[in-house]
Design an enzyme around this catalytic site. Structure first.
Site, PDB file in Angstrom:
ATOM      1  CG  ASP A  32      -0.324   0.184   2.536  1.00 25.98           C
ATOM      2  OD1 ASP A  32       0.928   0.241   2.604  1.00 25.98           O
ATOM      3  OD2 ASP A  32      -1.049   0.297   3.532  1.00 25.98           O
ATOM      4  CB  CYS A  59       1.064  -2.484   4.859  1.00 22.57           C
ATOM      5  SG  CYS A  59       1.011  -3.597   6.263  1.00 22.57           S
ATOM      6  N   GLY A  60       2.357  -0.470   6.491  1.00 19.67           N
ATOM      7  CA  GLY A  60       2.985   0.277   7.572  1.00 19.67           C
ATOM      8  C   GLY A  60       3.693  -0.643   8.557  1.00 19.67           C
ATOM      9  CB  THR A  61       2.525  -2.747  11.110  1.00 20.01           C
ATOM     10  OG1 THR A  61       1.272  -3.192  10.546  1.00 20.01           O
ATOM     11  CG2 THR A  61       2.318  -1.402  11.806  1.00 20.01           C
ATOM     12  N   GLY A  62       3.184  -4.395   8.309  1.00 15.32           N
ATOM     13  CA  GLY A  62       3.170  -5.785   7.827  1.00 15.32           C
ATOM     14  C   GLY A  62       1.962  -6.546   8.353  1.00 15.32           C
ATOM     15  CB  VAL A  63      -0.052  -6.116  11.447  1.00 14.26           C
ATOM     16  CG1 VAL A  63      -1.261  -6.775  12.087  1.00 14.26           C
ATOM     17  CG2 VAL A  63       1.168  -6.253  12.355  1.00 14.26           C
ATOM     18  CG  HIS A 106       9.061 -27.626  11.852  1.00 18.06           C
ATOM     19  ND1 HIS A 106       8.737 -26.944  12.997  1.00 18.06           N
ATOM     20  CD2 HIS A 106      10.359 -27.995  11.984  1.00 18.06           C
ATOM     21  CE1 HIS A 106       9.797 -26.891  13.785  1.00 18.06           C
ATOM     22  NE2 HIS A 106      10.799 -27.527  13.192  1.00 18.06           N
ATOM     23  CG  HIS A 115      10.408 -23.643  12.883  1.00 20.70           C
ATOM     24  ND1 HIS A 115      10.437 -23.467  14.246  1.00 20.70           N
ATOM     25  CD2 HIS A 115      11.583 -24.263  12.562  1.00 20.70           C
ATOM     26  CE1 HIS A 115      11.573 -23.961  14.747  1.00 20.70           C
ATOM     27  NE2 HIS A 115      12.289 -24.441  13.737  1.00 20.70           N
ATOM     28  NE  ARG A 168       3.084   4.678   7.932  1.00 19.48           N
ATOM     29  CZ  ARG A 168       1.789   4.869   7.731  1.00 19.48           C
ATOM     30  NH1 ARG A 168       0.901   4.301   8.534  1.00 19.48           N
ATOM     31  NH2 ARG A 168       1.370   5.649   6.754  1.00 19.48           N
TER      32      ARG A 168
HETATM   33  C1  RB5 Z   1      -1.897   2.675   6.500  1.00 19.37           C
HETATM   34  O1  RB5 Z   1      -1.985   3.882   7.163  1.00 19.37           O
HETATM   35  C2  RB5 Z   1      -1.642   1.537   7.501  1.00 19.37           C
HETATM   36  O2  RB5 Z   1      -2.760   1.355   8.312  1.00 19.37           O
HETATM   37  C3  RB5 Z   1      -1.308   0.258   6.761  1.00 19.37           C
HETATM   38  O3  RB5 Z   1      -0.210   0.465   5.940  1.00 19.37           O
HETATM   39  C4  RB5 Z   1      -0.908  -0.948   7.588  1.00 19.37           C
HETATM   40  O4  RB5 Z   1       0.088  -0.635   8.508  1.00 19.37           O
HETATM   41  C5  RB5 Z   1      -1.968  -1.756   8.153  1.00 19.37           C
HETATM   42  O5  RB5 Z   1      -1.728  -2.799   8.782  1.00 19.37           O
END
Ligand code: RB5
Length: 149
Positions: A10, A67-71, A135, A100, A111
């Site tokens: 993103d 993305c910002g966190t990968g989450v 595994h 694994h 980020r």
């Molecule tokens: C975008 O602002 C941010 O929410 C997205 O990149 C991501 O970190 C979501 O998990």
């Protein structure tokens, strides 16, 4: 032969995706970039879907999502049947995701993770091999969770 790598991001992940893409190409990998293609705001599930569906259909491609966190990318990608997407952020998590978990997509946060740490995680993932054995039993149990409930 080196694996084919399918990447996506993103807007938040875009700068890290671009750096990683240039670096992987220099390293000799074939990289297919499914977007986004600018830092204009967009929605990460759209790109998680594109990359995850391609990886799920392919025999030996692996995916990388930024993305910002990968989450958010990992949550979305894991909704696609056959996908094991893992957030990685250093050498150890990169290696474990392959050895694994037999992850077929790795997710990185622009980020939260520097380019250097991202390179360490990616290198470790690419150079590792799934260890099988106990595994494989666990990964099979993950696969079984995909059945309809
Ligand atoms: C975008 O602002 C941010 O929410 C997205 O990149 C991501 O970190 C979501 O998990």
């Amino acid at each position: 032969m080196k694996e084919k790598i399918i990447i996506g991001s993103d807007h938040a992940g875009f700068p890290l995706k671009e750096k990683v893409k240039r670096w992987l190409e220099k390293e000799g990998y074939a990289v297919s970039d499914l977007g986004c293609f600018s830092a204009e705001r967009c929605d990460y599930p759209d790109y998680a879907e594109k990359v995850a569906k391609k990886v799920a259909k392919s025999r030996n491609a692996i995916g990388m999502l930024f993305c910002g966190t990968g989450v958010g990318m990992s949550i979305a990608a894991n909704k696609i049947r056959g996908i094991r997407a893992a957030v990685v952020y250093n050498e150890f998590t990169g290696r474990m995701a392959r050895e694994h978990n037999n992850a077929n997509i790795i997710c990185l946060g622009a980020r939260t993770t520097s380019f250097n740490k991202a390179k360490e995680a990616i290198k470790a993932f690419l150079n590792a091999e799934f260890q099988g054995g106990r595994h494989a039993r666990r990964v099979k149990k993950i696969k079984e969770l995909e059945r309809d409930v």
